[in-house]
Design a protein around this motif. Structure first.
Motif, PDB file in Angstrom:
ATOM      1  N   ASP A 178      -5.410   7.791   2.848  1.00 27.44           N
ATOM      2  CA  ASP A 178      -5.388   6.282   2.918  1.00 27.44           C
ATOM      3  C   ASP A 178      -6.394   5.757   2.132  1.00 27.44           C
ATOM      4  O   ASP A 178      -7.014   5.990   0.881  1.00 27.44           O
ATOM      5  CB  ASP A 178      -6.267   6.288   4.210  1.00 27.44           C
ATOM      6  CG  ASP A 178      -5.183   6.496   5.410  1.00 27.44           C
ATOM      7  OD1 ASP A 178      -3.934   6.770   5.537  1.00 27.44           O
ATOM      8  OD2 ASP A 178      -6.338   7.085   6.543  1.00 27.44           O
ATOM      9  N   ILE A 179      -5.968   4.543   1.248  1.00 26.09           N
ATOM     10  CA  ILE A 179      -5.715   4.213   0.689  1.00 26.09           C
ATOM     11  C   ILE A 179      -6.481   2.413   0.490  1.00 26.09           C
ATOM     12  O   ILE A 179      -5.041   1.653   1.864  1.00 26.09           O
ATOM     13  CB  ILE A 179      -5.163   3.556  -0.791  1.00 26.09           C
ATOM     14  CG1 ILE A 179      -4.990   5.097  -0.870  1.00 26.09           C
ATOM     15  CG2 ILE A 179      -5.377   3.086  -1.881  1.00 26.09           C
ATOM     16  CD1 ILE A 179      -3.837   4.640  -2.817  1.00 26.09           C
TER      17      ILE A 179
ATOM     18  N   SER B 273      -2.786   9.862  -7.615  1.00 26.90           N
ATOM     19  CA  SER B 273      -3.067  10.057  -9.411  1.00 26.90           C
ATOM     20  C   SER B 273      -4.108  10.467  -9.009  1.00 26.90           C
ATOM     21  O   SER B 273      -5.503   9.931  -8.760  1.00 26.90           O
ATOM     22  CB  SER B 273      -2.620   8.525  -9.345  1.00 26.90           C
ATOM     23  OG  SER B 273      -1.660   8.340  -9.898  1.00 26.90           O
TER      24      SER B 273
ATOM     25  N   LEU C 276       0.785  -1.510  -0.114  1.00 27.21           N
ATOM     26  CA  LEU C 276       0.034  -0.202  -0.221  1.00 27.21           C
ATOM     27  C   LEU C 276       1.250   1.402  -0.382  1.00 27.21           C
ATOM     28  O   LEU C 276       0.515   2.388  -0.812  1.00 27.21           O
ATOM     29  CB  LEU C 276      -1.104  -0.150   1.027  1.00 27.21           C
ATOM     30  CG  LEU C 276      -1.921  -0.634   1.048  1.00 27.21           C
ATOM     31  CD1 LEU C 276      -3.196  -0.287   2.468  1.00 27.21           C
ATOM     32  CD2 LEU C 276      -3.048  -0.096   0.148  1.00 27.21           C
ATOM     33  N   ASN C 277       1.899   1.339   0.822  1.00 29.32           N
ATOM     34  CA  ASN C 277       2.826   2.501   0.489  1.00 29.32           C
ATOM     35  C   ASN C 277       3.434   3.324  -1.200  1.00 29.32           C
ATOM     36  O   ASN C 277       3.293   4.015  -0.998  1.00 29.32           O
ATOM     37  CB  ASN C 277       3.807   1.941   0.947  1.00 29.32           C
ATOM     38  CG  ASN C 277       3.532   2.093   2.641  1.00 29.32           C
ATOM     39  OD1 ASN C 277       2.945   2.420   3.338  1.00 29.32           O
ATOM     40  ND2 ASN C 277       4.729   0.698   3.619  1.00 29.32           N
TER      41      ASN C 277
ATOM     42  N   CYS D 240       1.602   2.400  -3.418  1.00 32.71           N
ATOM     43  CA  CYS D 240       0.234   2.525  -3.982  1.00 32.71           C
ATOM     44  C   CYS D 240      -0.155   4.473  -4.718  1.00 32.71           C
ATOM     45  O   CYS D 240       0.095   4.983  -3.754  1.00 32.71           O
ATOM     46  CB  CYS D 240      -0.941   1.698  -3.325  1.00 32.71           C
ATOM     47  SG  CYS D 240      -2.521   1.803  -4.498  1.00 32.71           S
ATOM     48  N   THR D 241      -0.959   4.407  -5.483  1.00 37.59           N
ATOM     49  CA  THR D 241      -0.893   6.176  -5.557  1.00 37.59           C
ATOM     50  C   THR D 241      -1.970   6.119  -5.941  1.00 37.59           C
ATOM     51  O   THR D 241      -3.254   7.200  -6.201  1.00 37.59           O
ATOM     52  CB  THR D 241      -0.459   6.888  -6.980  1.00 37.59           C
ATOM     53  OG1 THR D 241      -1.497   5.491  -8.557  1.00 37.59           O
ATOM     54  CG2 THR D 241       1.109   6.337  -7.631  1.00 37.59           C
TER      55      THR D 241
ATOM     56  N   ARG E 287       2.946   9.666   0.095  1.00 40.41           N
ATOM     57  CA  ARG E 287       2.718   8.784  -0.973  1.00 40.41           C
ATOM     58  C   ARG E 287       2.252   9.378  -2.088  1.00 40.41           C
ATOM     59  O   ARG E 287       1.836  10.973  -1.868  1.00 40.41           O
ATOM     60  CB  ARG E 287       1.463   8.231  -0.575  1.00 40.41           C
ATOM     61  CG  ARG E 287       0.274   8.624  -0.823  1.00 40.41           C
ATOM     62  CD  ARG E 287      -1.132   7.636  -0.673  1.00 40.41           C
ATOM     63  NE  ARG E 287      -1.508   6.798   0.294  1.00 40.41           N
ATOM     64  CZ  ARG E 287      -1.603   5.049   0.191  1.00 40.41           C
ATOM     65  NH1 ARG E 287      -0.678   4.392  -0.909  1.00 40.41           N
ATOM     66  NH2 ARG E 287      -1.089   5.014   1.411  1.00 40.41           N
ATOM     67  N   ASN E 288       3.179   9.265  -3.322  1.00 38.84           N
ATOM     68  CA  ASN E 288       2.116   9.705  -4.691  1.00 38.84           C
ATOM     69  C   ASN E 288       0.710   9.416  -5.282  1.00 38.84           C
ATOM     70  O   ASN E 288       0.274   8.733  -4.086  1.00 38.84           O
ATOM     71  CB  ASN E 288       2.784   9.380  -5.781  1.00 38.84           C
ATOM     72  CG  ASN E 288       3.728  10.031  -6.362  1.00 38.84           C
ATOM     73  OD1 ASN E 288       4.773  10.500  -5.394  1.00 38.84           O
ATOM     74  ND2 ASN E 288       4.526   9.490  -7.252  1.00 38.84           N
TER      75      ASN E 288
END
Ligand code: SF4
Ligand code: SF4
Ligand code: SF4
Lengths: 84, 652
Positions: free
Chosen positions: A52-53, B289, A14-15, A17-18, B286-287
Motif C-alpha cells: 500500500d502507498i 520501485s 495511487l494505482n 504509483c510505484t 503494482r510496480n
C-alpha cells in the motif's frame, strides 16, 4: 496545458504509483535547490508488507510557480500525478 | 569557516560494537581518491582487515556506503554498497542492495557506516540526523526480517528505513544475506552471517537533512538528459512494464540457465510456458520501485487463491528464474513467489541458498545420497514443498540443513562420496549463472573477485547481439555481439570491470548503464553527473581509471588473504567437460585451451602476471597504487617482472 493555479488540483492515481518518491525530491528541489524529502509538499509513505502507498500534498504546495510544469509531475514517469 | 562539500553529508560513522564507542571521520579522507560506495569500502577493508582475521572474527569490518549521487534526483541513485570479508571464499566480499535505505542514510547526515567488533548481546543501531545509538535487540532476535522491520517501524515511526538479518544470519548460515525494505537483498558473500557474528540484528534510519550539489541548475540539466536517455530506451520500457524477470525469455533463448544444477542450460519449453512473465501478471498489484528509480524493475504481488492465498510480497529479479525455477526445476509460479517471500523473511540469498539445495537434488537423482542422509526427505526435481522445507532447515541449521548451511563447497567436503564433482562453485562461492553458451559472460562471471557473479566484468553484449560496428567502436571488439566467440572477449570484460566499478562507486543502479543496453549511460554521462554534483571536474576516462584501481584493490585483497591464482580463474571442471544438452546452443561448453588463451589476454590487459595471475609492480605503479605494491611485496606476493611471452596454457 496551461495551469490555472487557483482552479487546478493535482490528482493522484495511487494505482499507478510505484512508491519511488521521485516526486518528493523533485519538490524539495523546487523549494530549495537541494534534495530533501522532509521539506517537500508532497509526501509518500510505502508499506513494504502490503504494497500500500499513501500520498498527501500539504498546504505548502505552490503548484510550482515559476516552473513550466509541476516538478513532482515532471519526474513521475508512471504518470500517477496529473492536473485536474 | 568549514568548507562545504557537495554530494556528500561529509561524515563517516564508525561504531565499535565490542566497546560501544562511536567516532566520526571526514568522508573526504577517502572520496577524493575512490569516489564512494564500493571504492571506499574496499579501500578501508584492504587497509584495516589483515589476512589473519577470519570473516567471522569481530575485527572484520562491515561497511555500508553511499555514493556522491545518492539521494539526489539523478535516476536510480538508491544503491547501498556493502563491503566486508567474504564468508564463502575467505577473500574479498562486496554486495549491493537497492530499496530506500542508502538515501535515508545520507539524509541522516552520514555517507558511510563502518562497523567492527562484536556486541555482548544482540543489538540494533538507530541512526537519526547525525546521531547513532546502540540499542537492545532482544525483542527481535530470532524474528524474521519482516517482523523486525514491522517492530522497528512500530517502535520508532513508520518512515524509518530498515536493513536487517533473519534467522539465517543469526545462525551464521553461509547463504545468509542482508535484507533492505523486507525485499531488497544485499546478497552473496554471506554478509547476513557477518552481521550475525557481530550480534547486530538491524540498522534503522531516519533522516531529515538535505543533500546539496555544487551546481544545481547544471546538475539538473544532466539529470534530465539521463532521464531522457532512460525513457527512450526500449529495454527500459520492457523492464518497466514487464519487470526484471522478463529477461528470462532471452536467457532461455541464449541457453544461459543453470537447469537442474547445471546439467543443462536450456529448460524444457513447456515448463517455461507455465512460468512466463505474463503468468505472474494476475498476481501483480503494482510496480514497486527503489528510491527515485524510474525503471521500477520490481513489483508487488498478492496471491488471491489456492493454498498460498493472501501471500503478499515484493519481487523479484530474474535470479529467481535461474535459481529456483531452472536450477530446481520448479514450474509453479505461486510456489516461486512463496520461495522468494520465504527467503526474504529468513534472510537467505536466492543465489547462494539454491546452490546447495540443487546440488543435493542432483546427488539424490544419482543415488549418491538417499533418504538416510536427508532426514527422510525424497528429493525429486520440481517438488517445491520439499525445497521450501530444505530452505527452512538451512536457515535454522536443523538436521540435514546444517550441512546445506555450509555452502556447496564445504558441504561436499562433509558428504564426500565424489559429490564434489557436482558442487558448482567459483573460489568457494556457489555459482548462480549458466555460463557455457556465452563466453564473455562466462569470463566475467568466473574472474569476478568476490567469487563468481555477473555484476563485475560479465558482459551481456553477446547475449544482446550488439552489431559488429558498435562492438568495434565501443570495445574495439567486432565479435562483442557474438556470444559463442572467445574472440576479444577479454577486452570487453576488462572494460566492464572498470565501468561497473564506476556505477557502484556513484551509488547508481546498473540498469541505468550501457551494461543493460548499449544505448544507456556510459562513462562520460556519469562523469558529467559526478562533476556537476560534486564540483570536481572529472572525465569518463579518469573515472574508468579509478574503476581499474578498485579492481586492483580487490584483486590484492584476494591475493593477500587467499592467494588465489590462475587456476582459481578457471570455470568449474564440469562446465569444461559436459556440453549443453538441448536448445539452440546444444553442444557448447567452455573449452579449456581457449579459456586459457582468453585468460592470458585478460591478464595482459590488466598487466597481471600470466603464470600466477598475480599483480605486477608495473601495473600497480602505473595506477598510482604503490602502497598496494608494497603490501604485496612484504607478503612475497608481488610479481616484480612481467613475463609476457610465457606460455601458461599448461599451468592449471
Ligand atoms: S513520483 Fe509518481 S510514482 Fe513515484 S512516488 Fe511519486 S507519485 Fe508515486
Ligand atoms: S506542484 Fe510543485 S510544490 Fe506542489 S507538490 Fe508538486 S512539486 Fe511540490
Ligand atoms: S532498476 Fe530495479 S534494482 Fe535498479 S534501482 Fe530500480 S528498482 Fe532497484
Amino acid at each position: 496545458m496551461s495551469i490555472n493555479r487557483e482552479k487546478n488540483r493535482i490528482y493522484i492515481n495511487l494505482n499507478k504509483c510505484t512508491g519511488c518518491r521521485s516526486c518528493e525530491i523533485a519538490c524539495s528541489y523546487h523549494f530549495s535547490k537541494t534534495f530533501n524529502p522532509e521539506i517537500s509538499s508532497i509526501s509518500v509513505i510505502r508499506n513494504d508488507r502490503t504494497g500500500d502507498i499513501k500520498i498527501s500534498i500539504n498546504s505548502t504546495c505552490d503548484f510550482c510557480k515559476d516552473e513550466d510544469k509541476p516538478l513532482c509531475m515532471k519526474y513521475c514517469v508512471s504518470q500517477a500525478l496529473s492536473i485536474i | 569557516m568549514k568548507k562545504e562539500i557537495f554530494g556528500w553529508a561529509g561524515r563517516i560513522l564508525r561504531i565499535n560494537l565490542t566497546n560501544g564507542k562511536q567516532s566520526i571521520e571526514p568522508t573526504e579522507r577517502y572520496t577524493d581518491r575512490f569516489i564512494g560506495g564500493r571504492g571506499v569500502g574496499q579501500w578501508i577493508l584492504l587497509n584495516e582487515v589483515s589476512a589473519d582475521i577470519s570473516p567471522l572474527n569481530p575485527e572484520n569490518r562491515i561497511i555500508f556506503g553511499t555514493g556522491p549521487l545518492t539521494g539526489t534526483l539523478a535516476p536510480a541513485t538508491c544503491r547501498l554498497s556493502i563491503d566486508s570479508k567474504n564468508l564463502l571464499t575467505g577473500g574479498v566480499g562486496s554486495s549491493n542492495a537497492g530499496g530506500h535505505f542508502a538515501p535515508e542514510l545520507k539524509y541522516a547526515g552520514f555517507d558511510f557506516v563502518v562497523i567492527q567488533g562484536k556486541a555482548a548481546k544482540p543489538v540494533y543501531i538507530w541512526i537519526t540526523d547525525g546521531t547513532a545509538e546502540i540499542r537492545d535487540a532482544s525483542a527481535i532476535w530470532g524474528k524474521t526480517t519482516w517482523e523486525t522491520e514491522n517492530f522497528l517501524q512500530r517502535e520508532i515511526n513508520e518512515r524509518v528505513k530498515v536493513l536487517s538479518i533473519g534467522p539465517a544470519g543469526e545462525n551464521l548460515v553461509k547463504a545468509a544475506c542482508i535484507i533492505v525494505n523486507g525485499a531488497r537483498a544485499g546478497g552473496r558473500c554471506g554478509f547476513g552471517a557477518i552481521m550475525g557474528s557481530k550480534n547486530l540484528k538491524a540498522i534503522a534510519i531516519r533522516g531529515t537533512k538535505a543533500v546539496r550539489v555544487a551546481h544545481p541548475e547544471e546538475f539538473i540539466k544532466e539529470v534530465d538528459k539521463a532521464w531522457d536517455t532512460l525513457n527512450k530506451c526500449e529495454t527500459i520500457r520492457r523492464v518497466r512494464t514487464k519487470g526484471c524477470y522478463s529477461g528470462i525469455v532471452r536467457t532461455q533463448d541464449t541457453c544461459t540457465l543453470p537447469v537442474r544444477n547445471f546439467q543443462d542450460s536450456h529448460w524444457e519449453v513447456e515448463k517455461l510456458q507455465r512460468t512466463m512473465p505474463s503468468i505472474f501478471e494476475k498476481y501483480k498489484i503494482r510496480n514497486f520501485s527503489g528510491f527515485n528509480c524510474p525503471i521500477s524493475c520490481s513489483s508487488f504481488y498478492k496471491v488471491n487463491d489456492g493454498p498460498n492465498k493472501n501471500l503478499e510480497c515484493e519481487g523479484f529479479e530474474e535470479n529467481l528464474g535461474w535459481d529456483y525455477m531452472a536450477k530446481l526445476d520448479i514450474d509453479n509460479p505461486v510456489a516461486l513467489l512463496k520461495i522468494q517471500a520465504t527467503c526474504n523473511q529468513l534472510g537467505l540469498d536466492l543465489d547462494n541458498s539454491s546452490g546447495p539445495i540443487a546440488w543435493v537434488f542432483e546427488l539424490f537423482q544419482r543415488g549418491i545420497i538417499t533418504e538416510k542422509d536427508t532426514d527422510g526427505l525424497k528429493l525429486i526435481w520440481g517438488d517445491y514443498n520439499t525445497v521450501i522445507k530444505l530452505i527452512k532447515k538451512m536457515a535454522y541449521r536443523s538436521g540435514f540443513g546444517n550441512i546445506l548451511a555450509e555452502g556447496v563447497k564445504r558441504a561436499s567436503e562433509i558428504i564426500e562420496r565424489s559429490s564434489e564433482k557436482y558442487a558448482i562453485h567459483i573460489k568457494g562461492q556457489d555459482l548462480a549463472e549458466g555460463i557455457r553458451a556465452a563466453k564473455g559472460w562466462a569470463l566475467g562471471v568466473v574472474v569476478a573477485p568476490r567469487g563468481g557473479g555477473h555484476l563485475d566484468g560479465a558482459t551481456m553484449t553477446g547475449i544482446q547481439q550488439i552489431s559488429k560496428e558498435v562492438g568495434k567502436a565501443r570495445f574495439d571488439t567486432p565479435a562483442a555481439g557474438d556470444q559463442r566467440s572467445y574472440e576479444g572477449k577479454a577486452k570487453v570484460v576488462f572494460w566492464f570491470e572498470k565501468f561497473k566499478a564506476i556505477v557502484d562507486m556513484l551509488g547508481m543502479c546498473y540498469f541505468t548503464s550501457l551494461w543493460m543496453d548499449i544505448n544507456l549511460l556510459g562513462p562520460e554521462d556519469y562523469a558529467k553527473l559526478f562533476s556537476k554534483a560534486t564540483g570536481k571536474k572529472i572525465t569518463g576516462n579518469q573515472l574508468m581509471q579509478i574503476g581499474e584501481q578498485v579492481c586492483n584493490i580487490e584483486k590484492a585483497f584476494n591475493t593477500l588473504h587467499k592467494g588465489f591464482k590462475r587456476k582459481d580463474d578457471f570455470p568449474p571442471k564440469r562446465l569444461m567437460k559436459e556440453a549443453i544438452n538441448s536448445g539452440p546452443f546444444k553442444g557448447e561448453l567452455l573449452e579449456k585451451e581457449r579459456w586459457s588463451k582468453m585468460l592470458d589476454e585478460y591478464y595482459n590487459l590488466h598487466k597481471w602476471d600470466k603464470k600466477t595471475g598475480w599483480q605486477t609492480k608495473e601495473c600497480l605503479e602505473e595506477l598510482g597504487l604503490v602502497e598496494i605494491a608494497n603490501i604485496l611485496k612484504k607478503a612475497g606476493k608481488l610479481i616484480e617482472k612481467t613475463n609476457k611471452n610465457l606460455i601458461s596454457d599448461k599451468l592449471i
